[in-house]
Design a protein around this motif. Structure first.
Motif, PDB file in Angstrom:
ATOM      1  N   MET B   1       0.842  -1.197   0.000  1.00 40.10           N
ATOM      2  CA  MET B   1       0.000   0.000   0.000  1.00 40.10           C
ATOM      3  C   MET B   1       0.881   1.252   0.000  1.00 40.10           C
ATOM      4  SD  MET B   1      -3.255   0.221   2.520  1.00 40.10           S
ATOM      5  CE  MET B   1      -4.873   0.469   1.871  1.00 40.10           C
ATOM      6  N   ALA B   2       0.614   2.147  -0.932  1.00 41.96           N
ATOM      7  CA  ALA B   2       1.428   3.361  -1.035  1.00 41.96           C
ATOM      8  C   ALA B   2       1.052   4.339   0.086  1.00 41.96           C
ATOM      9  CB  ALA B   2       1.216   4.001  -2.398  1.00 41.96           C
ATOM     10  N   PRO B   3       1.974   5.227   0.466  1.00 44.23           N
ATOM     11  CA  PRO B   3       1.678   6.195   1.531  1.00 44.23           C
ATOM     12  C   PRO B   3       0.422   7.016   1.258  1.00 44.23           C
ATOM     13  CG  PRO B   3       4.001   6.293   0.928  1.00 44.23           C
ATOM     14  CD  PRO B   3       3.360   5.312   0.013  1.00 44.23           C
ATOM     15  N   GLU B   4       0.184   7.378  -0.030  1.00 44.82           N
ATOM     16  CA  GLU B   4      -1.002   8.184  -0.360  1.00 44.82           C
ATOM     17  C   GLU B   4      -2.274   7.429   0.014  1.00 44.82           C
ATOM     18  OE1 GLU B   4       1.290   7.373  -2.756  1.00 44.82           O
ATOM     19  OE2 GLU B   4       2.440   9.232  -2.746  1.00 44.82           O
ATOM     20  N   GLU B   5      -2.289   6.123  -0.301  1.00 48.60           N
ATOM     21  CA  GLU B   5      -3.484   5.319  -0.010  1.00 48.60           C
ATOM     22  C   GLU B   5      -3.722   5.210   1.488  1.00 48.60           C
ATOM     23  OE1 GLU B   5      -3.782   1.565  -2.411  1.00 48.60           O
ATOM     24  OE2 GLU B   5      -1.866   2.303  -3.156  1.00 48.60           O
ATOM     25  N   CYS B   7      -2.794   7.389   3.744  1.00 46.50           N
ATOM     26  CA  CYS B   7      -3.292   8.703   4.170  1.00 46.50           C
ATOM     27  C   CYS B   7      -4.787   8.808   3.893  1.00 46.50           C
ATOM     28  CB  CYS B   7      -2.580   9.812   3.406  1.00 46.50           C
ATOM     29  SG  CYS B   7      -0.974  10.193   4.046  1.00 46.50           S
ATOM     30  N   LYS B   8      -5.169   8.387   2.677  1.00 43.16           N
ATOM     31  CA  LYS B   8      -6.573   8.513   2.265  1.00 43.16           C
ATOM     32  C   LYS B   8      -7.470   7.656   3.158  1.00 43.16           C
ATOM     33  CE  LYS B   8      -8.987   8.175  -2.025  1.00 43.16           C
ATOM     34  NZ  LYS B   8      -8.934   7.590  -3.367  1.00 43.16           N
ATOM     35  N   LEU B   9      -7.019   6.430   3.398  1.00 47.55           N
ATOM     36  CA  LEU B   9      -7.793   5.502   4.231  1.00 47.55           C
ATOM     37  C   LEU B   9      -7.984   6.063   5.638  1.00 47.55           C
ATOM     38  CD1 LEU B   9      -9.112   2.712   4.420  1.00 47.55           C
ATOM     39  CD2 LEU B   9      -6.898   1.766   4.996  1.00 47.55           C
ATOM     40  N   TYR B  29       4.043  10.967   6.677  1.00 48.17           N
ATOM     41  CA  TYR B  29       3.386  10.691   7.960  1.00 48.17           C
ATOM     42  C   TYR B  29       2.052  11.414   8.041  1.00 48.17           C
ATOM     43  CZ  TYR B  29       5.022  15.285   9.652  1.00 48.17           C
ATOM     44  OH  TYR B  29       5.263  16.611   9.822  1.00 48.17           O
ATOM     45  N   VAL B  30       1.278  10.998   9.053  1.00 44.06           N
ATOM     46  CA  VAL B  30       0.002  11.631   9.345  1.00 44.06           C
ATOM     47  C   VAL B  30       0.069  12.095  10.782  1.00 44.06           C
ATOM     48  CG1 VAL B  30      -2.367  11.026   9.931  1.00 44.06           C
ATOM     49  CG2 VAL B  30      -1.512  10.507   7.673  1.00 44.06           C
TER      50      VAL B  30
END
Lengths: 401, 177
Positions: B1-5, B7-9, B29-30
């Motif tokens: 899973m990519a970092p963007e995904e 973040c979105k999740l 990071y978030v």
């Protein structure tokens, strides 16, 4: 006068009130036993407080920090290339790997490209240091279990490795050879041939260690089935390296997130298997002390394999990227983990636009692996405690940093 | 899973808990608000898509100019379905939790990842962050009677400890040499 004429009369023990001592009046209350910090089987200055009931250990609480030097604070006042010598003083049995981890973290932060020759030489030294470190682990673990001889054999071979390290960088323990941007110096003339000669000599010696120690009946009795860690438990406590693979999961950062060109080399990731199959002795359970120990023996063969491939295809070219000393760290952060002999060694480095990092954090594998001591040493025999702690293979310099 | 995904999740699952997302750079990071952090941690560990079962590290930061302290939690996934097969599929991600510098309190996640126990004790010892609901929060590297938190930027080195004198006279050399 002959012997028969002599009347032996024991002197009465003045401290014992003979009227009050009765047969079977043994007290069985719990007792706190302090093991360490100078106990030989704690591999450095580790203090474990044991709550015992006779021979049983009900609870073991490790106390660490005796070697604490706040190395992370030092990292906040030095430029990265100056901090390299501090990293090999953390895990002093695997200096090369520690240098490599910090160097890679800084390179990723600054976007530095490391020349191919430097990468290949780094791999050679990282694997060589892995062998040297595992030899200490094997030897001292035998020592903990009462086998003195394998220690001497292991250290004989380790001396030869240290001689080769000395030939390359002048140091035998704290190398600072792998540095930010590459390696410190190219290999001296004839080093590759000497190294290959050593590998030919060393490979058959692994069978000797197995015959002397691994399959020794007493050693197996002391370590098989002791201190069993399940895969889920191992991951939950953050165990990595041989303790994780000793729990039977094939997982290695060199394969999962390759660095320094590990993806180019062909090698296996050995894991523990249960007793009775192939050469594994009966009584061995996946995740016990013997499994953790034996994974290290198997890893040495794989390290030799990687070294042979790297030495056979050493690329030509530079060994260091340019302009390392006045390296400006961008206003960014990075976390990089590599596979140290003991597990995942990570560095979190944060820059703020100057040449000095604003935060350096070392995630040591020994520190994390040691945190499972308390759940693992619950309701075991007192003699099993050194077996369990020894099988985790901690280096206190890196636990305490 | 990519970092963007990831973040979105997380943003869709916990709209109110996400303070900031950083996807660019070497360390995506978030940032999560401290009061929702245990729920987010439980989700990160237990969700089948994420399954971040390995807590690699907790790095405590002193953000002196913002008058804040922070913890960076580096997480990773180890696939355990078929242990004897080499599975290189993984994803790494980081969570950042910030707290007030004068009253630094972050909820403990030692019940989600037992590995957090010692890491949180270290952050408490060296940075002075208190972790609520921690099973055994006491100093780990420094002695129990040590004063102050050495990794804070305004930490003053003690000149005496139990009668042992110390000095800060020696300046570290200029790194530009």
């Amino acid at each position: 006068m002959t012997m028969a004429d002599t009347v032996l009369e024991s002197a009465p023990d003045l401290l014992v009130d003979t009227d009050r001592v009765e047969q079977g009046d043994l007290r069985t209350e719990e007792m706190l036993v302090n093991m360490g910090p100078q106990h030989p089987s704690t591999h450095g200055v580790l203090r474990v407080v044991l709550r015992t009931d006779g021979e049983m250990v009900l609870e073991a609480i490790p106390h660490i920090g005796y070697l604490h030097r706040c190395a992370e604070k030092i990292g906040e006042s030095l430029a990265p290339y100056q901090y390299i010598p501090y990293t090999d003083r953390m895990d002093y049995l695997a200096g090369m790997n520690n240098n490599q981890a910090f160097a890679i973290a800084v390179e990723r932060l600054c976007g530095l490209e490391v020349p191919a020759r430097a990468q290949a030489i780094r791999v050679v030294f990282a694997e060589f240091n892995r062998i040297a470190s595992h030899l200490v682990s094997l030897g001292t673990y035998g020592l903990d279990m009462g086998a003195f001889t394998p220690f001497l054999y292991c250290f004989r071979e380790r001396e030869m490795i240290l001689d080769l390290f000395e030939a390359a960088c002048g140091a035998r323990l704290t190398y600072s050879y792998i540095t930010v941007g590459g390696i410190h110096e190219d290999l001296p003339a004839g080093w590759v041939e000497r190294c290959l000669e050593f590998l030919d000599y060393f490979e058959p010696k692994i069978d000797d260690y197995n015959n002397l120690l691994s399959f020794n009946h007493i050693f197996v009795k002391r370590t098989a089935g002791v201190g069993v860690v399940s895969v889920d438990e191992a991951i939950a406590y953050g165990l990595t390296g041989p303790p994780l693979r000793g729990s039977g999961i094939r997982w290695d950062l060199r394969k999962v997130l390759p660095y320094d060109g590990y993806e180019m080399y062909d090698f296996d990731v050995p894991i523990a298997r249960s007793g009775g199959t192939d050469e594994i002795p009966h009584g061995v359970v996946v995740g016990d002390c013997w499994s953790r120990y034996y994974v290290r023996v198997l890893e040495m063969t794989q390290s030799v394999r990687i070294m042979r491939q790297a030495l056979a295809n050493l690329p030509d070219g530079d060994t260091e990227a340019k302009k390392i000393k006045n390296l400006k760290l961008p206003d960014d952060e990075v976390y990089v983990g590599i596979e140290n002999p003991r597990g995942q060694l990570g560095f979190y480095v944060r820059g703020d636009g100057s040449t000095i990092p604003s935060r350096v954090k070392a995630r040591g594998p020994s520190f994390c692996n040691l945190s499972i001591t308390t759940p693992l040493c619950r309701n075991v025999m007192l003699a099993d405690v050194p077996a369990i702690i020894g099988s985790i293979d901690v280096v206190m310099g890196e636990v305490d940093r | 899973m990519a970092p963007e995904e990831i973040c979105k999740l997380l943003t869709t699952e916990f709209t109110d808990a996400i303070v900031k997302t950083v996807v660019e750079g070497a360390h995506p990071y978030v940032q999560v608000s401290p009061d929702r952090w245990p729920d987010v941690a439980r989700f990160l560990c237990d969700d089948s898509r994420l399954g971040m079962n390995l807590l690699r590290s907790i790095s405590a930061l002193d953000l002196l100019s913002d008058d804040r302290l922070a913890c960076v939690y580096d997480l990773m996934r180890i696939v355990v379905d078929r242990p004897d097969v080499l599975i290189t599929e993984t994803h790494e991600f980081a969570i950042r939790v910030e707290t007030d510098r004068n009253e630094p309190v972050i909820p403990s996640v030692a019940d989600v990842w037992p590995a957090a126990d010692w890491h949180e004790r270290e952050a408490y010892d060296l940075m002075g962050i208190r972790f609520t609901d921690h099973p055994d929060l006491r100093r780990i590297l420094c002695p129990d009677d040590w004063e102050g938190y050495p990794l804070r930027k305004d930490y003053e080195f003690p000149l005496e400890y139990h009668g042992i004198p110390a000095t800060t006279e020696y300046e570290l050399p200029n790194p530009r040499h």
